[in-house]
Scaffold this motif. Structure first.
Motif, PDB file in Angstrom:
ATOM      1  N   UNK A  75     -18.919   5.062   2.840  1.00 15.36           N
ATOM      2  CA  UNK A  75     -19.592   4.669   1.608  1.00 15.36           C
ATOM      3  C   UNK A  75     -20.751   5.613   1.309  1.00 15.36           C
ATOM      4  N   UNK A  76     -20.823   6.074   0.069  1.00 15.45           N
ATOM      5  CA  UNK A  76     -21.907   6.957  -0.345  1.00 15.45           C
ATOM      6  C   UNK A  76     -23.263   6.294  -0.107  1.00 15.45           C
ATOM      7  N   UNK A  77     -23.373   5.013  -0.428  1.00 13.08           N
ATOM      8  CA  UNK A  77     -24.653   4.311  -0.268  1.00 13.08           C
ATOM      9  C   UNK A  77     -25.103   4.308   1.188  1.00 13.08           C
ATOM     10  N   UNK A  78     -24.165   4.138   2.105  1.00 12.55           N
ATOM     11  CA  UNK A  78     -24.514   4.135   3.526  1.00 12.55           C
ATOM     12  C   UNK A  78     -25.020   5.511   3.951  1.00 12.55           C
ATOM     13  N   UNK A  79     -24.396   6.552   3.415  1.00 10.83           N
ATOM     14  CA  UNK A  79     -24.813   7.915   3.730  1.00 10.83           C
ATOM     15  C   UNK A  79     -26.250   8.142   3.267  1.00 10.83           C
ATOM     16  N   UNK A  80     -26.569   7.662   2.073  1.00 13.42           N
ATOM     17  CA  UNK A  80     -27.906   7.863   1.520  1.00 13.42           C
ATOM     18  C   UNK A  80     -28.953   7.009   2.234  1.00 13.42           C
ATOM     19  N   UNK A  81     -28.589   5.804   2.613  1.00 13.43           N
ATOM     20  CA  UNK A  81     -29.559   4.874   3.198  1.00 13.43           C
ATOM     21  C   UNK A  81     -29.726   5.051   4.704  1.00 13.43           C
ATOM     22  N   UNK A  82     -28.711   5.599   5.362  1.00 13.74           N
ATOM     23  CA  UNK A  82     -28.754   5.745   6.815  1.00 13.74           C
ATOM     24  C   UNK A  82     -29.031   7.176   7.242  1.00 13.74           C
ATOM     25  N   UNK A  83     -28.230   8.120   6.768  1.00 13.97           N
ATOM     26  CA  UNK A  83     -28.298   9.479   7.300  1.00 13.97           C
ATOM     27  C   UNK A  83     -29.369  10.330   6.628  1.00 13.97           C
ATOM     28  N   UNK A  84     -29.552  10.194   5.316  1.00 12.34           N
ATOM     29  CA  UNK A  84     -30.549  11.027   4.642  1.00 12.34           C
ATOM     30  C   UNK A  84     -31.961  10.755   5.169  1.00 12.34           C
ATOM     31  N   UNK A  85     -32.384   9.480   5.304  1.00 13.68           N
ATOM     32  CA  UNK A  85     -33.713   9.243   5.900  1.00 13.68           C
ATOM     33  C   UNK A  85     -33.821   9.798   7.322  1.00 13.68           C
ATOM     34  N   UNK A  86     -32.733   9.745   8.072  1.00 10.45           N
ATOM     35  CA  UNK A  86     -32.743  10.301   9.434  1.00 10.45           C
ATOM     36  C   UNK A  86     -32.995  11.799   9.391  1.00 10.45           C
ATOM     37  N   UNK A  87     -32.337  12.476   8.455  1.00  7.98           N
ATOM     38  CA  UNK A  87     -32.570  13.918   8.310  1.00  7.98           C
ATOM     39  C   UNK A  87     -34.035  14.201   7.978  1.00  7.98           C
ATOM     40  N   UNK A  88     -34.602  13.414   7.081  1.00  9.52           N
ATOM     41  CA  UNK A  88     -35.995  13.623   6.689  1.00  9.52           C
ATOM     42  C   UNK A  88     -36.921  13.391   7.860  1.00  9.52           C
ATOM     43  N   UNK A  89     -36.620  12.382   8.674  1.00  7.18           N
ATOM     44  CA  UNK A  89     -37.424  12.111   9.868  1.00  7.18           C
ATOM     45  C   UNK A  89     -37.307  13.233  10.894  1.00  7.18           C
ATOM     46  N   UNK A  90     -36.140  13.910  10.907  1.00  8.87           N
ATOM     47  CA  UNK A  90     -35.932  15.019  11.835  1.00  8.87           C
ATOM     48  C   UNK A  90     -36.626  16.302  11.380  1.00  8.87           C
ATOM     49  N   UNK A  91     -37.168  16.279  10.180  1.00  7.68           N
ATOM     50  CA  UNK A  91     -37.840  17.463   9.671  1.00  7.68           C
ATOM     51  C   UNK A  91     -36.913  18.457   8.989  1.00  7.68           C
ATOM     52  N   UNK A  92     -35.742  17.996   8.553  1.00  8.58           N
ATOM     53  CA  UNK A  92     -34.843  18.872   7.806  1.00  8.58           C
ATOM     54  C   UNK A  92     -35.532  19.323   6.526  1.00  8.58           C
ATOM     55  N   UNK A  93     -35.383  20.592   6.197  1.00 13.90           N
ATOM     56  CA  UNK A  93     -35.948  21.098   4.943  1.00 13.90           C
ATOM     57  C   UNK A  93     -34.877  21.357   3.896  1.00 13.90           C
ATOM     58  N   UNK A  94     -33.611  21.221   4.280  1.00  8.12           N
ATOM     59  CA  UNK A  94     -32.511  21.419   3.335  1.00  8.12           C
ATOM     60  C   UNK A  94     -31.309  20.597   3.767  1.00  8.12           C
ATOM     61  N   UNK A  95     -30.518  20.180   2.790  1.00  9.41           N
ATOM     62  CA  UNK A  95     -29.293  19.409   3.048  1.00  9.41           C
ATOM     63  C   UNK A  95     -28.171  19.974   2.183  1.00  9.41           C
TER      64      UNK A  95
END
Length: 333
Positions: free
Chosen positions: A222-242
């Motif tokens: 689900x797109x919503x799960x990707x946005x709500x679960x993985x994107x915040x995780x990337x931001x917490x990891x310090x990702x600067x690009x996706x």
């Protein structure tokens, strides 16, 4: 070459009955016609009912639950148009046929093609679990698949863009901008193309000398799960690009980042894949890897024409093109 008599002998019925079934005679039951058609396919019967028609017929088969093609803003509209631009001037009638899983379960691919007197097919939008994906492995009907690869059957070909090249361009551009920590968001890996792009991301990161392990990827059905679960995780990891598997995911990622208080591209850069019509109009406009869909349609006809003429083309990949817009920039220092 298999004849009508061979089919009749196999089933223990008259040659006339087989002929009637192959020509849609009204006095043949649907059950018997289906049995005769399936036997014809099994024996490799290929002399279709073309003597009754002056036009040669091809079909574009679209999995209607997975891909849209009816309106100019739909993803596959230009693919279908490109195919028709090549095939119709060459003397072919082209039908665009929507199918779903139910139809595939009811009728095998080769029987469907024989029933409708199609000389070849261009297939769009099929996931790996579709019933006809098994049929394509053994079909003798010339068949070209967009973004799907059938191994070992010379009657089939694969048309798409070079996703390895596209991902290499995207990662390379971000690296040149100064990004080191780059994540990848994807839908579930239930289709050939999602698997290809997922693998291409890690290969591109490795080729550019950047770190990437399994935590750098987030995949959800689900797109919503990707946005709500993985994107915040990337931001917490310090990702600067996706990088996202599709433009719809990238557009959703821009919105989600903004809702979380991040500015695109000041705080994080986002790249999509496909260059669908909305990309120039997202806020900010989306940087993406372009597929020239009209050219893909034309290549579909080129590959199908080759197969129908005995040239067993395997794969036709168009060059990818990175379209830089406003959703990417150098990372903040």
């Amino acid at each position: 070459m298999t004849t009508i008599q061979d089919i009749a002998d196999k089933l223990g019925i008259s040659k006339g009955t087989v002929s009637k079934a192959l020509n849609d005679a009204p006095d043949i039951s649907e059950t018997l016609q289906k049995q005769i058609l399936e036997t014809a396919v099994e024996l490799g019967y290929t002399k279709l009912r073309r003597y009754k028609k002056t036009a040669k017929r091809l079909c574009v088969i679209a999995q209607k639950d997975n891909i849209e093609y009816l309106e100019p803003h739909h993803f596959a509209y230009d693919i279908v148009m490109g195919f028709r631009q090549m095939s119709e001037p060459a003397g072919f009638e082209v039908d665009v046929v929507p199918v779903d899983v139910e139809l595939q379960r009811e009728t095998s691919f080769d029987v469907f093609m024989l029933q409708n007197d199609y000389a070849g097919a261009f297939v769009l939008g099929f996931s790996l679990g579709e019933p006809w994906m098994k049929d394509f492995q053994a079909t003798r009907t010339p068949t070209v698949l967009y973004d799907n690869h059938i191994i070992g059957n010379p009657a089939t070909a694969y048309v798409g863009i070079d996703n390895d090249e596209g991902m290499y361009l995207a990662v390379g551009y971000l690296k040149k901008q100064g990004h080191q920590k780059i994540g990848y968001l994807s839908s579930a890996l239930g289709s050939h193309i999602m698997q290809v792009r997922h693998r291409a991301f890690f290969q591109a990161m490795h080729r550019h000398g950047l770190k990437a392990d399994s935590s750098y990827s987030g995949c959800s059905y689900y797109l919503s799960e990707c946005m709500e679960k993985h994107l915040p995780r990337f931001l917490d990891m310090g990702m600067t690009a996706v990088i996202c598997c599709q433009d719809t995911f990238a557009s959703a990622a821009i919105t989600q980042c903004q809702q979380l208080g991040y500015q695109v591209p000041r705080d994080i850069s986002i790249i999509g894949f496909d260059d669908i019509p909305i990309c120039p109009y997202t806020s900010p406009p989306l940087t993406t890897v372009r597929q020239d869909r009209t050219e893909l349609g034309k290549s579909g006809y080129y590959a199908l024409s080759s197969l129908m003429n005995g040239v067993s083309i395997g794969t036709v990949l168009l060059h990818a093109d990175l379209i830089v817009r406003g959703s990417t920039a150098a990372p903040r220092q």
